[in-house]
Design an enzyme around this catalytic site. Structure first.
Site, PDB file in Angstrom:
ATOM      1  N   THR A  49       0.691  -1.618  -0.291  1.00  0.00           N
ATOM      2  CA  THR A  49       0.531  -0.697   0.275  1.00  0.00           C
ATOM      3  C   THR A  49       1.571   1.728  -0.384  1.00  0.00           C
ATOM      4  O   THR A  49       2.344   0.994   0.513  1.00  0.00           O
ATOM      5  CB  THR A  49      -1.605   0.066   1.351  1.00  0.00           C
ATOM      6  OG1 THR A  49      -0.473   0.129   2.661  1.00  0.00           O
ATOM      7  CG2 THR A  49      -1.767  -1.243   1.462  1.00  0.00           C
ATOM      8  N   SER A  50       0.539   2.518  -0.388  1.00  0.00           N
ATOM      9  CA  SER A  50       1.266   3.476  -0.676  1.00  0.00           C
ATOM     10  C   SER A  50       1.309   3.779   1.405  1.00  0.00           C
ATOM     11  O   SER A  50       2.877   4.833   0.504  1.00  0.00           O
ATOM     12  CB  SER A  50       0.602   4.639  -1.484  1.00  0.00           C
ATOM     13  OG  SER A  50       0.279   4.272  -2.616  1.00  0.00           O
ATOM     14  N   THR A  51       0.764   4.049   1.885  1.00  0.00           N
ATOM     15  CA  THR A  51       0.948   5.038   3.554  1.00  0.00           C
ATOM     16  C   THR A  51      -0.070   3.583   3.984  1.00  0.00           C
ATOM     17  O   THR A  51      -0.288   2.567   4.020  1.00  0.00           O
ATOM     18  CB  THR A  51       0.490   5.497   2.945  1.00  0.00           C
ATOM     19  OG1 THR A  51      -1.435   5.446   3.318  1.00  0.00           O
ATOM     20  CG2 THR A  51      -0.004   6.981   1.860  1.00  0.00           C
TER      21      THR A  51
END
Length: 184
Positions: free
Chosen positions: A8-10
């Site tokens: 996931t990006s964050t």
């Protein structure tokens, strides 16, 4: 061997991250590499997953966007995977699972990557048009810089001796944002 990769990006996207892990385990992945970093950041776990691949192995991801940024990047990754004698499996490409060890799987992947990039570019064009219109009407204020909200955390971690890459990974920020937080 089935080797999973979840991203996931964050770190705020925990539910999506957990869902990927469950799906990879259910598919039978014997080892899963996981990271929560932006697609444009350095992805050490992806590199390790590809390095681990051997002849006949498969790298398994839940969705195409968890792996590649665009057509060129997907092509580069696929070359690396195939050079190892391995294949790629994408579990959720539409309603189908795509396996690049088959000719049909390769064809479908190439078509879907091209369509996904086209959609992304069209979305960007519409976004630019919308911003121009909003600016002309005096309604556009710009987005709030999200990384700068974490400037105090970045500074505290740096003062505690945490390395740049670890700060980026922990907070889910890019290298540029890291330096903006320190200098801003």
């Amino acid at each position: 061997m089935l080797i999973g990769y979840a991203r996931t990006s964050t770190t705020d996207q925990q539910a999506g991250f957990d869902a990927q892990l469950v799906e990879l385990e259910a598919y039978g992945c014997e080892r899963t590499f996981k990271e929560q970093v932006s697609a444009v950041a350095s992805r050490g776990e992806l590199d390790r997953a590809i390095d681990m691949l051997g002849k006949g192995d498969k790298l398994v991801v839940t969705k195409l966007d968890r792996l590649a940024r665009n057509v060129m990047h997907m092509g580069e990754l696929l070359q690396q995977i195939e050079a190892k004698g391995a294949g790629l499996v994408i579990l959720s490409l539409g309603s189908e699972t795509v396996d690049t060890t088959t000719a049909t799987g390769k064809l479908i992947l190439n078509m879907m990557v091209s369509v996904a990039q086209f959609e992304r570019e069209m979305m960007k064009e519409r976004q630019v048009e919308g911003i121009k219109r909003a600016k002309a009407e005096g309604k556009y204020k710009g987005r709030v810089p999200t990384a700068m909200r974490q400037a105090d955390k970045v500074k505290a971690l740096v003062e505690a001796g945490v390395q740049r890459v670890q700060v980026q990974e922990q907070l889910g920020i890019s290298k540029a944002s890291y330096y903006r937080c320190l200098n801003g």
